[in-house]
Design a protein around this motif. Structure first.
Motif: not given
Length: 145
Positions: A22-29
Motif C-alpha cells: 500500500e501507498i499514500e500519495k504516489g503512482l499505482l503502476v
C-alpha cells in the motif's frame, strides 16, 4: 512493455484478504510484459515512470515527478494489459509474455525503481489480487517501451 500509471492519493493491493502492499500519495503502476521485452526496456520504463511529471507544481501544472511530489510507487503485475483486443468479443493473451519470463522482468523493473530510492511495495505476481485506489484527478497514462 506496458505500464498503466495512475496518480493516486492512496492505493493498496490485497491477496487472500491481507493487504500486502500500500501507498499514500504516489503512482499505482500496472505492468504488463510482452514477449520481445528485455532488461534494457524495463530499465528505460522504470526511468520514465520515476521521471514522468504528473504531479502539480505551485502553479497547478503537471510539472513534478513522483519523487519531487514526495510520493511512492506501488507496482502490480497485470498481463491483461498486453491482450490483443483488436477483434472479436474476447481478448487474446498470445501477445503477453510467458509467466517465468514476465516475472523476471517484473522483478527487474521493481528493482530498478528501488535503486532510484523508492520503497516500491508490490502485488504478488500471478496471484488473484484485489486492488483498491483513489485516483487523484483522475490522472491515468499508458507508457509503452
Amino acid at each position: 512493455m506496458i505500464a498503466l500509471i495512475q496518480r493516486v492519493s492512496q492505493a493498496s493491493v490485497t491477496v487472500n484478504g491481507e493487504i500486502i502492499g500500500e501507498i499514500e500519495k504516489g503512482l499505482l503502476v500496472f505492468l504488463a510484459i510482452e514477449p520481445l521485452d528485455n532488461e534494457q526496456k524495463a530499465k528505460r520504463l522504470a526511468e520514465r515512470v520515476a521521471g514522468y511529471r504528473v504531479f502539480n507544481d505551485e502553479n497547478d501544472k503537471m510539472n513534478l515527478n513522483v519523487k519531487q511530489a514526495e510520493g511512492n510507487i506501488l507496482v502490480v503485475s497485470q498481463f491483461t494489459l498486453a491482450a490483443d483486443t483488436s477483434s472479436g468479443m474476447r481478448p487474446s493473451f498470445t501477445t503477453a509474455a510467458k509467466p517465468e519470463f514476465s516475472n523476471h522482468l517484473y522483478q527487474f523493473f521493481v528493482t530498478q525503481l528501488r535503486d532510484k530510492g523508492f520503497d516500491v511495495p508490490t502485488g504478488e505476481f500471478a496471484a488473484d489480487m484485489k486492488v483498491a485506489l483513489i485516483n487523484d484527478g483522475p490522472v491515468t497514462f499508458t507508457l509503452t517501451i
